[in-house]
Structures are given as structure tokens and as C-alpha cells.
Motif scaffolding. Structure first.
Motif, PDB file in Angstrom:
ATOM      1  N   ALA A 159      -7.849  35.398 -14.744  1.00  0.00           N
ATOM      2  CA  ALA A 159      -6.224  37.054 -15.005  1.00  0.00           C
ATOM      3  C   ALA A 159      -5.838  35.584 -14.288  1.00  0.00           C
ATOM      4  O   ALA A 159      -4.140  35.150 -14.814  1.00  0.00           O
ATOM      5  CB  ALA A 159      -6.145  38.136 -15.164  1.00  0.00           C
ATOM      6  N   THR A 160      -6.093  35.332 -12.817  1.00  0.00           N
ATOM      7  CA  THR A 160      -4.995  34.552 -12.269  1.00  0.00           C
ATOM      8  C   THR A 160      -4.629  33.357 -12.344  1.00  0.00           C
ATOM      9  O   THR A 160      -3.699  32.975 -12.452  1.00  0.00           O
ATOM     10  CB  THR A 160      -5.515  34.532 -10.738  1.00  0.00           C
ATOM     11  N   LEU A 161      -5.557  32.883 -12.986  1.00  0.00           N
ATOM     12  CA  LEU A 161      -5.027  31.319 -12.892  1.00  0.00           C
ATOM     13  C   LEU A 161      -4.533  30.912 -14.167  1.00  0.00           C
ATOM     14  O   LEU A 161      -3.580  29.990 -14.361  1.00  0.00           O
ATOM     15  CB  LEU A 161      -6.337  30.212 -13.511  1.00  0.00           C
ATOM     16  N   GLU A 162      -4.514  32.119 -15.537  1.00  0.00           N
ATOM     17  CA  GLU A 162      -3.876  32.037 -16.921  1.00  0.00           C
ATOM     18  C   GLU A 162      -2.536  32.090 -16.635  1.00  0.00           C
ATOM     19  O   GLU A 162      -1.681  31.200 -16.873  1.00  0.00           O
ATOM     20  CB  GLU A 162      -4.647  33.572 -17.161  1.00  0.00           C
ATOM     21  N   TYR A 163      -2.273  32.940 -15.294  1.00  0.00           N
ATOM     22  CA  TYR A 163      -0.621  33.418 -15.569  1.00  0.00           C
ATOM     23  C   TYR A 163      -0.034  32.413 -14.219  1.00  0.00           C
ATOM     24  O   TYR A 163       0.754  32.124 -14.721  1.00  0.00           O
ATOM     25  CB  TYR A 163      -0.528  34.872 -14.566  1.00  0.00           C
ATOM     26  N   ILE A 164      -0.975  31.583 -13.627  1.00  0.00           N
ATOM     27  CA  ILE A 164      -0.647  30.783 -12.966  1.00  0.00           C
ATOM     28  C   ILE A 164       0.103  28.776 -13.414  1.00  0.00           C
ATOM     29  O   ILE A 164       1.017  28.680 -13.523  1.00  0.00           O
ATOM     30  CB  ILE A 164      -1.267  30.093 -11.527  1.00  0.00           C
ATOM     31  N   LYS A 166       0.884  29.925 -17.418  1.00  0.00           N
ATOM     32  CA  LYS A 166       2.056  30.193 -17.887  1.00  0.00           C
ATOM     33  C   LYS A 166       2.692  29.791 -16.872  1.00  0.00           C
ATOM     34  O   LYS A 166       4.289  29.806 -17.689  1.00  0.00           O
ATOM     35  CB  LYS A 166       1.725  32.023 -18.369  1.00  0.00           C
ATOM     36  N   LEU A 167       2.834  30.237 -15.481  1.00  0.00           N
ATOM     37  CA  LEU A 167       4.494  30.562 -14.950  1.00  0.00           C
ATOM     38  C   LEU A 167       4.624  29.468 -14.547  1.00  0.00           C
ATOM     39  O   LEU A 167       6.006  28.477 -13.777  1.00  0.00           O
ATOM     40  CB  LEU A 167       4.080  31.264 -14.061  1.00  0.00           C
ATOM     41  N   HIS A 168       3.584  28.086 -13.701  1.00  0.00           N
ATOM     42  CA  HIS A 168       4.050  26.967 -13.769  1.00  0.00           C
ATOM     43  C   HIS A 168       3.423  26.102 -14.031  1.00  0.00           C
ATOM     44  O   HIS A 168       1.924  25.394 -13.945  1.00  0.00           O
ATOM     45  CB  HIS A 168       3.375  26.419 -12.014  1.00  0.00           C
ATOM     46  N   PRO A 169       4.191  25.271 -15.442  1.00  0.00           N
ATOM     47  CA  PRO A 169       3.310  24.231 -16.248  1.00  0.00           C
ATOM     48  C   PRO A 169       2.148  23.863 -16.022  1.00  0.00           C
ATOM     49  O   PRO A 169       1.962  22.721 -16.334  1.00  0.00           O
ATOM     50  CB  PRO A 169       3.882  24.330 -17.213  1.00  0.00           C
TER      51      PRO A 169
END
Length: 404
Positions: A159-164, A166-169
Motif C-alpha cells: 500500500a505504501t509503495l503504491e501510494y508513493i 501514484k503521488l510521485h510518478p
């Protein structure tokens, strides 16, 4: 969370010293047809002394909501302090099983202590609901009677890496700072497994011992490596010290993630400026939107005059789950209830939840929170909001549980 390492070998040595006092199947004969004795076994002193009282409050709340009974039996809720020490935890649960007839217990957020206590749960055939962050609870050291309430570290890292991403492509290069014990090792293992598939490169990393307070040496090396992302794979007071010092380095130009470092109440020890740039993974947040959690939050606020935190939710939800399983099984026998829990899907404070039939891992969401700036906060408790959730379970091929 875990504050030091305690191996299976260490646990077995402690068990050898206490094994003569445990007689499987006979320890609760005195209350077989009477009261049901359960326990919160956690830290009420030491570095994590705030955990025990909060877990106990959650457990007390669900017992009160049920009128103090399950299947017509009076519920007796006991508490003991394991001091955050594996050997003490083994001694306390042994005493609870032998002398008090305890059949179910929960309460430890330390992997080292919880894993040591799991040896007693397996041997004396009493149900443990664990809350530590190590993957060994549902992996290499799984057993028929230990269940894991916290999300799996694979789920947290995913979840953490997915969100990072998404937020910082455009972020690519990751530096990791890892607590050098079972909890941190689990997070690092799954970060390394997941990062390449999401387009990240693991460029460097360091490990720090428990109770580290000086992180300058690590951050000097980190900045020299020129990462895009710094992941703090640590927890508790170590994380708080690292976050303070990383902020002083001027880390606002970096993406800083903490997959499993602290809960909302811990963050009050950081100023809003220190935490506002953190991407924080959480096992629980009072803002989870489902009927069970909303009801829990209302009850907690009414009784305790504050929104519930992670440890309170753990105390409430673990025993709530156990009581529901007892009613489903129409039994308070730990063997029967343990079997009933396996593969069961039900509604918890996390919404739809299932317990893996083999590993006993709770399959439920993990949450990413954005910490708020001071200008955004409505009150002292309004520290962070949920911005993302993931629920990817650990792949079967990565699991070491040998249960049939």
C-alpha cells in the motif's frame, strides 16, 4: 511494532523453565461450565507503557457493550503487565493459563514479546490474537491457536509503495533505514520484493539498533546517495527521533514514507512541521467509514471523551471478533473457536474482513494517511486523514507457515 529480537530458541528455553506447570486441556477445568476468563497481556510499564491501558480500555468497552456475558457466561477480563519483555510475557501468560484459567488473550504490539507468548498459546491450546508487525506470526512460527489482527507487512509495504508511485510518478531511487530486528526485517524484505515491480530502484540502506537516538550518520549517507524516496522502516521512539532529525536535514525536497512507524496518538510528540511531509502507514484510523467502526467511535468518544486510537481498536476488535466466533460456534472451547475463525469472513472495524484458513492472518485493508499542516488541523487530535488504502495479501509462495 517490536523493540528487540527474541528468537524461537530463546522462547523454547523459557518454556523449558515453565513447562512443568502447564497441563494442556486441564488448566481451565475449574471454569469449564462457569465464567469465561480472558486477558489483556501487554505493556503497562516501560517504553511502551501507554499501550496496555489503551488496549484494556478497548477490551473493557466491548465487554460492557455485551453486558459482560457471552453465551450466557460471565466474562472476567484480567490484565497483566509483560513489561515489554519476552521472558516476562511467557511467565505472565503461563500464570494466567495455569492459575486463572484464561482461555483467550490479546494485547501485545511487540513482535518479540508476542512471538514468545505464541509458544505458550500453542502448547496450552489457548487462543492468542496478536498485534505485532513481524511476518513470523503467520509465517515460520504460525500455530493452530495464534491469530494476527494487524495487517501483514506485505500488505503495508504494498500500500505504501503504491501510494508513493501514484503521488510521485517520477520518483525512482529508494533509500531505506531499517530497525535491526524481526519487525524491521519483515518490512525491508517486502519492500525489496515489491519495489522493482513498481518501477523503484533500491539504491542504498542502513540498519539501526533498537533504542537508537542519533541518526545523523545514517542521513549523511542517505543524502550522499541522492535518493528520491526515504523509507523509515522503523517504529516507536526510534521513528520519532529519526523523523525529527530528518526534518532538520531539510528533507522537504524528498519523499519520506513510513510504512508502519507510528499511530496517530504517537505523532503528537512531533510538531506539525515535523510530520506534515510524512506519508504514514496505519493499521487503524478513527475515520474508517463502515458501520462497525462508526459505532465503535461513537461508543469510545462517549465513554472516554476522545477518539479511539490503534491500541484501543485492537483491544476492542480482537475480543469483538472472538465473541462473535464463540456465538457462531456455540462454544467457548478454544479448539472449536479457533477452527471457526479459520477462513471466516465477517465485518470488523475495518469493514469486510477474512481470516486466512491456513496462516491465521487477518485479510483487511491497510491505510495511508497524509499528516496535516498546523493550519489544517481542527483540534489537537486532527493530525492526519486517510488518503489511500490497499489490501493485497502476502502471496502464498512467500509464506513459510507449515500448518496443514
Amino acid at each position: 511494532m517490536s523493540n528487540f529480537h527474541f528468537s524461537r530458541r530463546d522462547a523454547l528455553k523459557t518454556l523449558a523453565a515453565t513447562s512443568g506447570s502447564i497441563i494442556s486441556g486441564a488448566t481451565w477445568a475449574q471454569s469449564a461450565q462457569g465464567d469465561l476468563n480472558i486477558a489483556v497481556l501487554s505493556q503497562f510499564s516501560g517504553n511502551y507503557a501507554t499501550l496496555g491501558p489503551s488496549i484494556l480500555r478497548g477490551a473493557q468497552l466491548i465487554v460492557e457493550e455485551r453486558g459482560g456475558k457471552v453465551l450466557g457466561r460471565k466474562i472476567n477480563l484480567l490484565q497483566r503487565d509483560d513489561e515489554g519483555k519476552p521472558a516476562v510475557g511467557v511467565r505472565r501468560i503461563t500464570e494466567l493459563v495455569e492459575n486463572e484459567g484464561v482461555r483467550y488473550f490479546t494485547g501485545n504490539a511487540s513482535s518479540a514479546v508476542g512471538l514468545a507468548e505464541a509458544e505458550i498459546a500453542a502448547r496450552s491450546k489457548v487462543v492468542q490474537f496478536a498485534g505485532g508487525g513481524s511476518d513470523e506470526f503467520t509465517g515460520a512460527r504460525c500455530n493452530d491457536f495464534t491469530f494476527q489482527w494487524s495487517a501483514h507487512p506485505y500488505t503495508a509495504c504494498s500500500a505504501t509503495l503504491e501510494y508513493i508511485r501514484k503521488l510521485h510518478p517520477n520518483a525512482k531511487r529508494i533509500y531505506t533505514l531499517t530497525a535491526d530486528y524481526a519487525f524491521g526485517h519483515s518490512l525491508l524484505k517486502y519492500t525489496q520484493a515489491l519495489a522493482p515491480g513498481l518501477g523503484f530502484e533500491m539504491i542504498a540502506g542502513d540498519r539501526h539498533p533498537a533504542n537508537e537516538r542519533q541518526f545523523t550518520q545514517y542521513f549523511n549517507k542517505a543524502f550522499a546517495a541522492k535518493p528520491d524516496v526515504v523509507l523509515l522502516l522503523t517504529a516507536g521512539a526510534d521513528f520519532l527521533a529519526a523523523a525529527r532529525q530528518l526534518h532538520s536535514f531539510g528533507a522537504k525536497n524528498l519523499v519520506v514514507g513510513a510504512p508502519w512507524a507510528a499511530e496517530i496518538d504517537d505523532l503528537k510528540e512531533l510538531t506539525p512541521n515535523m510530520r506534515a511531509w510524512l506519508i504514514l502507514g496505519l493499521n487503524y484510523h478513527a475515520g474508517i467509514d463502515n458501520p462497525v467502526n462508526k459505532s465503535f467511535v461513537v461508543s469510545a468518544v462517549k465513554k472516554y471523551k476522545s477518539v479511539p486510537t490503534y491500541p484501543m481498536a485492537m483491544g476492542y476488535d480482537t475480543f469483538r471478533t472472538l465473541f462473535l466466533a464463540m456465538e457462531k460456534a456455540n462454544s467457548v472451547d478454544p479448539k472449536v473457536v479457533a477452527k471457526t475463525l479459520e477462513g471466516w469472513r465477517f465485518d470488523s472495524v475495518h469493514g469486510s474482513t477474512q481470516i486466512d484458513a491456513k496462516t491465521h492472518q487477518s485479510l483487511r485493508p491497510y491505510y495511508l494517511a497524509r499528516c496535516k499542516a498546523a493550519s489544517e488541523m481542527k483540534n489537537a487530535d486532527d493530525i492526519a486523514e486517510i488518503v489511500y488504502q490497499g489490501n493485497k495479501p502476502q502471496p502464498a509462495e512467500l509464506n513459510d507457515c507449515k500448518r496443514a
